[in-house]
Design an enzyme around this catalytic site. Structure first.
Site, mmCIF file in Angstrom:
data_model
loop_
_atom_site.group_PDB
_atom_site.id
_atom_site.type_symbol
_atom_site.label_atom_id
_atom_site.label_comp_id
_atom_site.label_asym_id
_atom_site.label_seq_id
_atom_site.Cartn_x
_atom_site.Cartn_y
_atom_site.Cartn_z
ATOM 1 N N ASP A 32 -24.645 -26.156 -29.078
ATOM 2 C CA ASP A 32 -23.392 -25.062 -29.773
ATOM 3 C C ASP A 32 -23.464 -24.427 -30.439
ATOM 4 O O ASP A 32 -22.850 -22.963 -30.488
ATOM 5 C CB ASP A 32 -22.622 -26.289 -30.454
ATOM 6 C CG ASP A 32 -21.300 -25.656 -31.961
ATOM 7 O OD1 ASP A 32 -20.697 -25.476 -30.587
ATOM 8 O OD2 ASP A 32 -21.702 -25.380 -32.594
ATOM 9 N N GLU A 71 -22.585 -29.155 -24.251
ATOM 10 C CA GLU A 71 -23.396 -28.671 -24.603
ATOM 11 C C GLU A 71 -24.989 -29.525 -25.045
ATOM 12 O O GLU A 71 -25.913 -28.591 -25.223
ATOM 13 C CB GLU A 71 -22.921 -29.038 -26.508
ATOM 14 C CG GLU A 71 -21.562 -28.173 -26.575
ATOM 15 C CD GLU A 71 -20.732 -27.868 -27.643
ATOM 16 O OE1 GLU A 71 -20.136 -26.455 -28.329
ATOM 17 O OE2 GLU A 71 -21.324 -28.603 -28.565
#
Length: 223
Positions: free
Chosen positions: A44, A116
């Protein structure tokens, strides 16, 4: 590496030196043992930086607010889930029995988290420049097409602003139908908009998505 994961590597455009990173990135917390949430945290942060850096250099005259909105559009869960579906990621996830039964391999949040986590895994398996190149290859079309300004607002917001700017009443959204089982539903929304002769119908896998769909259709009819 097994042939299934090799197929996934071709889809994402990266071949792992250490297969365990990819396996971990695909392992949801519902499966027993170590899962992908730490990799997700890492990925992320990397994704946000790479996208922000690209936008900064791509749009030298755009202010911080517009860049933030563009970045939010590109890294939001819906966009990541779209990427996951492009990679057919649901076919490769390791899920617990409960998530499998409830269709977790189709769920936006699980697909987005796995994307992610794969970014984090690629970084650990390679280096900063390699993962940057992979992310930009995934996002090439989206980065080429994104523009500063109003396009970053969702359809419901744009429709509301359109009507307010013309001193017209706000639209109303009513659920007219819910079809399917709890984990795989389709919502039908009827949207009544001042200036349109007929209600607009939107459909989606959640009430929010159906409302956004209806608003998008309404904007198309108004413009």
């Amino acid at each position: 590496m097994n042939s299934s994961l090799q197929r996934l590597e071709k889809k994402i455009g990266y071949q792992f030196k250490d297969e365990s990173f990819l396996k971990l990135a695909l392992t949801h917390r519902s499966a027993n043992g170590t899962h992908n949430e730490r990799l997700e945290f890492l990925g992320d942060s990397i994704l946000s930086f790479v996208v922000a850096d690209d936008l900064y250099h791509r749009f030298p005259k755009v202010d911080e607010g517009d860049m933030s909105r563009m970045r939010a559009t590109l890294v939001r869960g819906h966009t990541l889930a779209e990427l996951g579906r492009e990679f057919q990621l649901g076919d490769y996830l390791y899920l617990g029995p409960g998530e499998l039964k409830s269709g977790g391999f189709r769920r936006d949040s699980i697909l987005a988290d796995a994307v992610e986590a794969i970014i984090g895994a690629i970084y650990l398996d390679s280096d900063t420049e390699t993962v940057r190149g992979i992310i930009l290859s995934w996002y090439n079309t989206r980065l080429e097409s994104i523009e500063p300004g109003v396009s970053q607002k969702d359809p419901k917001t744009r429709l509301q602003e359109y009507l307010q700017g013309r001193r017209k009443p706000l639209p109303t959204y009513t659920v007219t139908k819910i079809k399917g089982e709890a984990h795989n539903q389709e919502f039908t929304i009827e949207c009544i908009v001042a200036g349109l002769d007929k209600p607009v119908i939107g459909k989606g896998s959640s009430r929010r998505k159906a409302e956004q769909s209806a608003a998008d259709i309404a904007l198309g009819q108004l413009n």
